[in-house]
Write a protein that holds these residues in place. Structure first.
Motif, short mmCIF file in Angstrom:
data_model
loop_
_atom_site.label_atom_id
_atom_site.label_comp_id
_atom_site.label_asym_id
_atom_site.label_seq_id
_atom_site.Cartn_x
_atom_site.Cartn_y
_atom_site.Cartn_z
N ALA A 17 0.85 -1.19 0.00
CA ALA A 17 0.00 0.00 0.00
C ALA A 17 0.88 1.23 0.00
O ALA A 17 2.03 1.20 0.47
CB ALA A 17 -0.92 0.01 1.22
N LEU A 18 0.34 2.33 -0.52
CA LEU A 18 1.01 3.62 -0.49
C LEU A 18 0.26 4.55 0.45
O LEU A 18 -0.97 4.69 0.37
CB LEU A 18 1.08 4.23 -1.89
CG LEU A 18 1.92 3.46 -2.91
CD1 LEU A 18 1.81 4.11 -4.28
CD2 LEU A 18 3.37 3.37 -2.48
N ILE A 19 1.01 5.20 1.34
CA ILE A 19 0.43 6.02 2.40
C ILE A 19 0.96 7.44 2.25
O ILE A 19 2.17 7.65 2.06
CB ILE A 19 0.80 5.44 3.78
CG1 ILE A 19 0.22 4.03 3.91
CG2 ILE A 19 0.30 6.34 4.91
CD1 ILE A 19 0.62 3.30 5.17
N ALA A 41 -7.80 6.08 -4.02
CA ALA A 41 -7.84 7.54 -3.99
C ALA A 41 -6.75 8.18 -4.84
O ALA A 41 -6.95 9.26 -5.39
CB ALA A 41 -7.71 8.02 -2.54
N LEU A 42 -5.61 7.54 -4.98
CA LEU A 42 -4.52 8.10 -5.78
C LEU A 42 -4.96 8.33 -7.22
O LEU A 42 -4.46 9.24 -7.89
CB LEU A 42 -3.31 7.17 -5.75
CG LEU A 42 -2.06 7.64 -6.51
CD1 LEU A 42 -1.47 8.89 -5.86
CD2 LEU A 42 -1.02 6.54 -6.58
N GLU A 49 -14.45 10.40 -2.79
CA GLU A 49 -15.44 10.06 -1.77
C GLU A 49 -15.11 8.74 -1.08
O GLU A 49 -15.66 8.46 0.00
CB GLU A 49 -16.83 9.98 -2.41
CG GLU A 49 -17.34 11.33 -2.93
CD GLU A 49 -18.76 11.23 -3.45
OE1 GLU A 49 -19.32 10.12 -3.44
OE2 GLU A 49 -19.30 12.27 -3.86
N HIS A 50 -14.27 7.94 -1.68
CA HIS A 50 -13.92 6.66 -1.09
C HIS A 50 -12.57 6.23 -1.65
O HIS A 50 -11.95 6.94 -2.44
CB HIS A 50 -15.00 5.60 -1.38
CG HIS A 50 -15.31 5.46 -2.83
ND1 HIS A 50 -16.41 6.03 -3.42
CD2 HIS A 50 -14.66 4.83 -3.86
CE1 HIS A 50 -16.43 5.76 -4.70
NE2 HIS A 50 -15.37 5.04 -5.00
N GLY A 51 -12.12 5.05 -1.21
CA GLY A 51 -10.83 4.54 -1.69
C GLY A 51 -9.68 4.97 -0.82
O GLY A 51 -8.55 5.08 -1.30
N PHE A 52 -9.92 5.17 0.49
CA PHE A 52 -8.85 5.61 1.39
C PHE A 52 -9.12 5.09 2.80
O PHE A 52 -10.21 4.61 3.12
CB PHE A 52 -8.72 7.13 1.40
CG PHE A 52 -9.98 7.87 1.79
CD1 PHE A 52 -10.33 8.05 3.12
CD2 PHE A 52 -10.84 8.36 0.80
CE1 PHE A 52 -11.50 8.72 3.47
CE2 PHE A 52 -12.01 9.03 1.14
CZ PHE A 52 -12.35 9.21 2.48
N ARG A 327 -4.43 13.27 -10.57
CA ARG A 327 -4.70 14.69 -10.79
C ARG A 327 -5.70 14.93 -11.92
O ARG A 327 -5.64 15.92 -12.63
CB ARG A 327 -3.40 15.46 -11.06
CG ARG A 327 -2.43 15.45 -9.90
CD ARG A 327 -1.31 16.44 -10.10
NE ARG A 327 -0.32 16.31 -9.05
CZ ARG A 327 0.84 16.97 -9.02
NH1 ARG A 327 1.14 17.81 -10.02
NH2 ARG A 327 1.69 16.80 -8.04
N GLY A 328 -6.59 13.96 -12.10
CA GLY A 328 -7.61 14.10 -13.13
C GLY A 328 -7.11 13.87 -14.53
O GLY A 328 -7.79 14.20 -15.50
N MET A 329 -5.91 13.27 -14.66
CA MET A 329 -5.30 13.08 -15.98
C MET A 329 -5.53 11.65 -16.47
O MET A 329 -4.86 10.72 -16.03
CB MET A 329 -3.79 13.39 -15.92
CG MET A 329 -3.48 14.82 -15.56
SD MET A 329 -1.69 15.10 -15.44
CE MET A 329 -1.67 16.74 -14.69
#
Length: 594
Positions: A17-19, A41-42, A49-52, A327-329
């Motif tokens: 996992a990445l924190i 979330a990344l 809203e979720h994924g974290f 970043r929305g890319m």
């Protein structure tokens, strides 16, 4: 919260996992590294809203974060405006248990109050269907089940379950333990059980680091790189993934968003080679098992450049629209079309690590004559394809050439087989492979050499340059002081070096002109500087590269000129290999402290 790659991985060679800097899980895939993300979330914009999984401290003022020394166990301290503070310890269990290594698909977390009266909220929101929705939750008296895409995760905790389900803010007065793992009962008291697992995990990693042979200088950088490379190994099969992430673009809005959660033969070759310099024979041995299975499965035929961690050949690439992208890319890709490519360098990258098994007396299973005979089929492919067009190591999607690097790797395959045959006392086979190596060498020197410039080109008959030409020395094809190599190095420095960094190439490819430098190539350039007698310059650039690492001591694939911002998938094994190789090369000798 703006996304960035200043992330710290935890893992156990089964799951990772990445924190982020605030102790929030933002990326993790399960049950395998190439699976559906349970924390996404990344890849889902700046305010998902979720994924974290996060611990929110009321009135947060300050954050400190660092690994426990010589481990991938992460400690985050959150402090509020009144001076109240909490400590968060994150890890993936890994230790010896019942005469085997215990490495479940699980994460452990301990939250402790360390001063004042901190008020916290625990928000645990796993995702499902590639981040499309929040995982459905069902609960019991001491656990919560999260129904993700490919598995059900069970959180066992001594925290009041309703605090988590309701995301209630409460005062933290005693330590709380969390075990997020398989959907099965936790057969011991959770607080002491998780604490004991943490202690054993710390001991495991500190003991493993003690087995490494490290250079005198740059020890912290080397140890952190080595630990993280080990985290990129999928121990069940021996595979080594190129990175833990998918679709972090090589530069903004580039479309160069790739899924790196697979085992590239090339990347893994460089990884085991670097770790072998540190004496990490455990990863080498396990990867050799993976390679022998690939060789058997190929039955002397085509070998792909990349496979799944479970030896899967089909890595069909698709685009998912369920998340917004880093970043929305977009696009966000799952799978990688490179599995369809012809990349002839892979035959050398299979032979070179396997040949070590015929010499290395540390190995539990040394190479046999039968292994050599099986490996000869790979050499046959290398010899047959050494002068045929391929996509090259940079995996061009629409450009096919006879790439010099691929041809030299085919030469290396034949050259090393000749040496291995000699070591095994197979004189007739040694002669065959030596002659084949000579044939390939002559072809490369005739077709890739540019007489009027006294240098090599990146392809047969081509004048273009790419950084892989620096590897002709590392592979033993040329001496670093050979005038042809010196001229090649000078041309690369002139055309590919931008500031302190080196580009792979500068000519337009399938996606236009590259805009970021490739970190591994910069490390190749550092090595070449040293071999050309310019050690002071090499050390200066190496120090600059070390300063570009994240707070976790790691690098991604690419770096932007001017801003020095990291781009590309993370953590990138290539880049960590570069840290180790250059540190070993540039360090003072241990005899200097006698």
């Amino acid at each position: 919260m703006k996304q960035n790659l200043d992330l710290a991985p935890v893992g156990n060679c089964s799951v990772s996992a990445l924190i982020d800097r605030c102790g929030r899980y933002v990326w993790a895939c399960a049950p395998r590294v190439d699976g559906d993300p349970v924390f996404s979330a990344l890849m889902d914009g700046d305010d998902p809203e979720h994924g974290f999984w996060e611990v929110c401290l009321a009135d947060l003022k300050d954050v400190e974060q660092a690994y426990i020394k010589n481990t991938p166990v992460l400690r985050t301290v959150l402090t509020d405006t009144n001076g109240s503070a909490v400590e968060i310890i994150d890890f993936a269990p890994r230790h010896h248990k019942h005469h085997r290594t215990y490495r479940p698909v699980a994460f452990g977390r301990i939250i402790r109050p360390i001063s004042g009266a901190p008020r916290i909220c625990v928000r645990l929101r796993p995702s499902a269907d590639w981040g499309a929705r929040r995982a459905e939750a069902t609960s019991g008296s001491n656990h919560i089940r999260y129904h993700c895409t490919d598995l059900t995760l069970r959180l066992t905790t001594d925290c009041p379950v309703s605090h988590i389900l309701e995301e209630r803010t409460f005062r933290l007065e005693t330590p709380l333990a969390f075990f997020l793992g398989p959907d099965e009962g936790y057969d011991q008291e959770v607080g002491p059980g998780v604490a004991a697992t943490l202690d054993r995990t710390v001991v495991y990693w500190k003991d493993w680091v003690r087995t490494l042979y490290i250079p005198l200088d740059f020890q912290d950088a080397v140890i952190r790189a080595a630990i993280t490379l080990k985290l990129c190994a999928y121990e069940e099969t021996g595979a080594i993934v190129a990175a833990m992430t998918t679709s972090v673009p090589e530069f903004p809005e580039s479309g160069r968003n790739w899924d790196y959660r697979f085992c590239w033969i090339r990347d893994a070759y460089y990884t085991v080679r670097a770790l072998n310099r540190l004496g990490a024979v455990d990863i080498l041995e396990n990867y050799l098992v993976y390679l022998r299975n690939l060789v058997d499965n190929s039955a002397g035929g085509h070998i792909q450049p990349v496979y799944g961690v479970g030896l899967e050949a089909d890595l069909s690439e698709r685009i998912v629209d369920s998340v917004e992208g880093y970043r929305g890319m977009k696009p966000v890709r799952v799978g990688n079309q490179a599995h369809e490519h012809l990349q002839h360098d892979v035959y050398g990258q299979i032979v070179l690590p396997l040949v070590q098994s015929f010499y290395d007396q540390r190995l539990i299973r040394p190479g046999s004559v039968e292994d050599f005979c099986a490996l000869e089929a790979v050499g046959d492919r290398a010899y047959a394809l050494h002068d045929q067009p391929d996509a090259g190591l940079w995996e061009f999607r629409t450009i096919a050439r006879v790439h010099t690097y691929s041809s030299v790797m085919c030469w290396a395959a034949c050259d090393r087989l000749a040496k291995a045959a000699d070591a095994l006392g197979l004189a007739d086979r040694a002669e065959v492979w030596s002659q084949r190596a000579d044939t390939i060498r002559a072809r490369v020197e005739a077709e890739a050499y540019i007489p009027e410039e006294g240098r090599f080109g990146a392809s047969f008959g081509g004048r273009e340059l790419d950084a892989s030409l620096l590897q002709l020395v590392d592979l033993g094809f040329l001496d670093p002081m050979d005038p042809r190599q010196v001229a090649t190095f000078n041309a690369i420095e002139r055309d590919l070096k931008k500031g302190p960094y080196l580009f792979r190439y500068v000519e337009p490819d399938d996606f236009g002109e590259p805009e970021t430098a490739f970190n591994f190539c910069t490390f190749w350039f550092i090595e070449a500087l040293h071999l050309n007698g310019r050690t002071a310059e090499a050390r200066e650039i190496f120090e600059q590269m070390l300063s570009r690492r994240t707070h976790a001591g790691l690098l991604s694939e690419d770096i932007a000129l001017g801003t020095d911002e990291l781009w590309g998938n993370y953590p990138q094994t290539y880049s960590l290999v570069g840290i180790i190789n250059c540190a070993v090369l540039l360090s003072r000798s241990w005899t200097d402290v006698r």
